[in-house]
Enzyme design. Structure first.
Site, mmCIF file in Angstrom:
data_model
loop_
_atom_site.group_PDB
_atom_site.id
_atom_site.type_symbol
_atom_site.label_atom_id
_atom_site.label_comp_id
_atom_site.label_asym_id
_atom_site.label_seq_id
_atom_site.Cartn_x
_atom_site.Cartn_y
_atom_site.Cartn_z
ATOM 1 N N ILE A 85 13.419 1.984 31.210
ATOM 2 C CA ILE A 85 12.554 3.092 31.604
ATOM 3 C C ILE A 85 12.578 3.247 33.119
ATOM 4 O O ILE A 85 12.348 2.291 33.863
ATOM 5 C CB ILE A 85 11.105 2.874 31.092
ATOM 6 N N LYS A 86 12.866 4.482 33.533
ATOM 7 C CA LYS A 86 12.975 4.761 34.972
ATOM 8 C C LYS A 86 11.629 5.232 35.512
ATOM 9 O O LYS A 86 11.056 6.220 35.025
ATOM 10 C CB LYS A 86 13.997 5.882 35.220
ATOM 11 N N TYR A 87 11.164 4.521 36.520
ATOM 12 C CA TYR A 87 9.954 4.907 37.243
ATOM 13 C C TYR A 87 10.333 5.162 38.703
ATOM 14 O O TYR A 87 11.154 4.422 39.271
ATOM 15 C CB TYR A 87 8.919 3.775 37.207
ATOM 16 N N THR A 122 20.173 8.565 32.763
ATOM 17 C CA THR A 122 19.860 9.991 32.618
ATOM 18 C C THR A 122 18.724 10.290 33.598
ATOM 19 O O THR A 122 18.068 9.368 34.089
ATOM 20 C CB THR A 122 19.379 10.321 31.188
ATOM 21 N N ILE A 156 16.083 5.971 30.749
ATOM 22 C CA ILE A 156 15.362 7.211 30.405
ATOM 23 C C ILE A 156 14.248 7.370 31.436
ATOM 24 O O ILE A 156 13.490 6.425 31.678
ATOM 25 C CB ILE A 156 14.723 7.104 28.999
#
Ligand code: E4P
Length: 294
Positions: A112-114, A35, A83
């Site tokens: 977790i997207k960074y 997402t 996310i």
């Protein structure tokens, strides 16, 4: 379960749980989902709220995002749900990390997207040390992927890196070359990074990602449904990727560079114009769903 299921894990690139279910039914499986702020802003519930004049507070936005990924989470397999933290060009690693820790608690299979910036990489490195699964997004170069490798070395869980090949194609460069180059570079690595081919625009991108043995690919629903309608074809030994854009113009090759993977992560030149533009676009799409601050 289809007999010809690819080795590359298939993720849906989207922000609507109803779409996730539809695609899963069409394929017979779905390994995961990614997402991002743009996709979440397009979620039908959020669109409906906005259309009826209900702009969201930051807290509402966060609750909506949480609700969306909690519906998607049980529908997908072990590639999890990515996310994305909210980050503009001034967000610090500490601010991203605080969001990442919170988002990681939303569902049991979160990544977790960074963003692939200095601060994003600091947050990714610290997350990996704390056991938070990570997906470094908005990656456009081999150097950036080398920095992701170096900063997350020692991670206990696989770390994803997402080269956005379609956005390179959009400006006339062969995005598939970046996936190929990163995969080749990582052959000399310890295997802790998984390459997630992202920003796919057409079925050929998916077939090329299979041919390059990308560990994962995230794909819009339209392309996955097209793939399913054709019986989930796989590239055979005669498959050749034609590096052309939608108008048939040749895409400029991106050459492989010999990069020392074990150098300190800060020594890599990670600047890329498309990373900056990508952050600006996500910020814009996110802010468009928000009510102006009181
Ligand atoms: C990946 O995680 C991204 O959400 C995505 O692939 C971006 O693709 P786009 O270039 O179509 O926005």
């Amino acid at each position: 379960m289809p007999a010809n299921r690819p080795r590359t894990k298939i993720l849906l690139d989207g922000g609507d749980p109803a779409e996730t279910l539809r695609v899963k039914n069409a394929l017979g499986f779905l390994d995961g989902q990614t997402t991002n702020p743009t996709l979440v802003a397009k979620n039908p519930e959020i669109q409906h709220l906005i259309a009826s004049g209900h702009k969201l507070s930051r807290k509402d936005q966060e609750n909506e995002y949480k609700h969306i990924v909690q519906q998607i989470s049980p529908l997908v397999g072990d590639a999890g749900v990515s996310i994305e933290v909210f980050a503009d060009l001034d967000t610090t690693a500490e601010q991203m990390l605080a969001q990442g820790e919170e988002m990681f608690s939303w569902i049991p299979n979160a990544y977790i997207k960074y963003p692939c910036t200095r601060e994003g990489l600091r947050a990714a490195g610290e997350s990996a040390r704390r056991g938070i699964r990570v997906n470094v997004t908005l990656c456009f170069s081999q150097e950036q992927a080398a920095a992701v490798y170096a900063v997350t070395k020692g991670a206990r869980e696989p770390v994803y890196v997402s080269p956005f090949l379609g956005r390179l194609d959009d400006r006339g460069e062969n995005g598939i070359d970046v996936v190929r180059n990163i995969k080749k570079m990582y052959e000399r690595g310890d295997g802790h990074i998984h390459v997630l081919a992202a920003s796919l625009r057409r079925l050929e991108h998916l077939l090329a990602s299979f041919a390059l043995n990308a560990e994962l690919a995230t794909v819009p629903a339209k392309i996955l449904e097209q793939w399913a309608a054709q019986g989930l074809p796989m590239p055979d030994e005669n498959f050749r990727y034609e590096a052309v854009d939608a108008e048939g113009r040749s895409l400029k090759p991106i050459p492989y560079r010999d990069i020392e993977l074990n150098a300190p992560w800060r020594s890599f030149d990670i600047r890329h114009e498309l990373t900056t533009k990508g952050i600006e676009r996500f910020v814009n799409d996110y802010l468009n769903t928000l009510a102006p601050a009181a």
